[in-house]
Design an enzyme around this catalytic site. Sequence first.
Site, PDB file in Angstrom:
ATOM      1  N   LEU A  46      30.407  41.510  44.432  1.00  0.00           N
ATOM      2  CA  LEU A  46      31.818  41.784  44.171  1.00  0.00           C
ATOM      3  C   LEU A  46      32.033  42.758  43.479  1.00  0.00           C
ATOM      4  CD1 LEU A  46      32.887  37.923  43.658  1.00  0.00           C
ATOM      5  CD2 LEU A  46      33.008  39.209  45.879  1.00  0.00           C
ATOM      6  N   ASP A  47      33.181  43.457  43.790  1.00  0.00           N
ATOM      7  CA  ASP A  47      33.421  44.525  42.740  1.00  0.00           C
ATOM      8  C   ASP A  47      34.273  44.006  41.766  1.00  0.00           C
ATOM      9  OD1 ASP A  47      34.598  46.548  41.575  1.00  0.00           O
ATOM     10  OD2 ASP A  47      36.156  47.056  43.212  1.00  0.00           O
TER      11      ASP A  47
END
Length: 227
Positions: free
Chosen positions: A84-85
């Site tokens: 995930l960013d």
Amino acid sequence: RYYTPAVVVLALLVAVAGPLLFGGTWAGWLYQALVMLVIACPCALVVSTPVTVVSGLAAAARQGILIKGGVHLEAGRLLKVVALDKTGTLTEGRPLLTDAIALGDSSVETALLIAASLDEHSTHPVARALVDGWRARQPDAALLAVADFGVLNGRGVKGIVDGQLWHLGNHRLVEEMGVCSPALEARLTVLENAGKSAVVLFTASGAVAIFALADTLRRESAQAVDE
């Protein structure tokens, strides 16, 4: 629900039992089984797969999950790790002041006041976070006047406060100015390894304080990752 599975089972029986009961080659009976399968239920077999994939894509889209296509949807069962960013996804997306460490004889309050006075003239997100951190601690206090303020691109800021030239900047600026001692290096490394942005307030004689800023986790992130 019943017809298609029944035809598939029957086709398997033809392919397996045909050569055992009636003789002939396995390839010949397999061909007969495939012919029967295609003739008996072409729509059920051919249509069911794309309909299922489209239904899956639509159901995911309703939940806010966008999948590029059926191949990627089917590959989901093989996922072992999800990346995930973090910025703005798992975190609030804005830095906050997390640490204020005084070095030498200066107090944390005094050092933070000088740093906030310098950063008040900057629009950088880290600078704004430091100023907000000072205001949270000293809501009624006033900032100091800064003369000859300057932005050191990619490194920090500088300015004169009460006749003293101050620099406030990152690890790179400290090294360039020749005030990075082994002790200071060790402190900066600890903060940076923790995922924080460290800035140092210093004069020509040495470092006065270290401030660390970091993007903070959203309250619901831990539960979301677990789910």
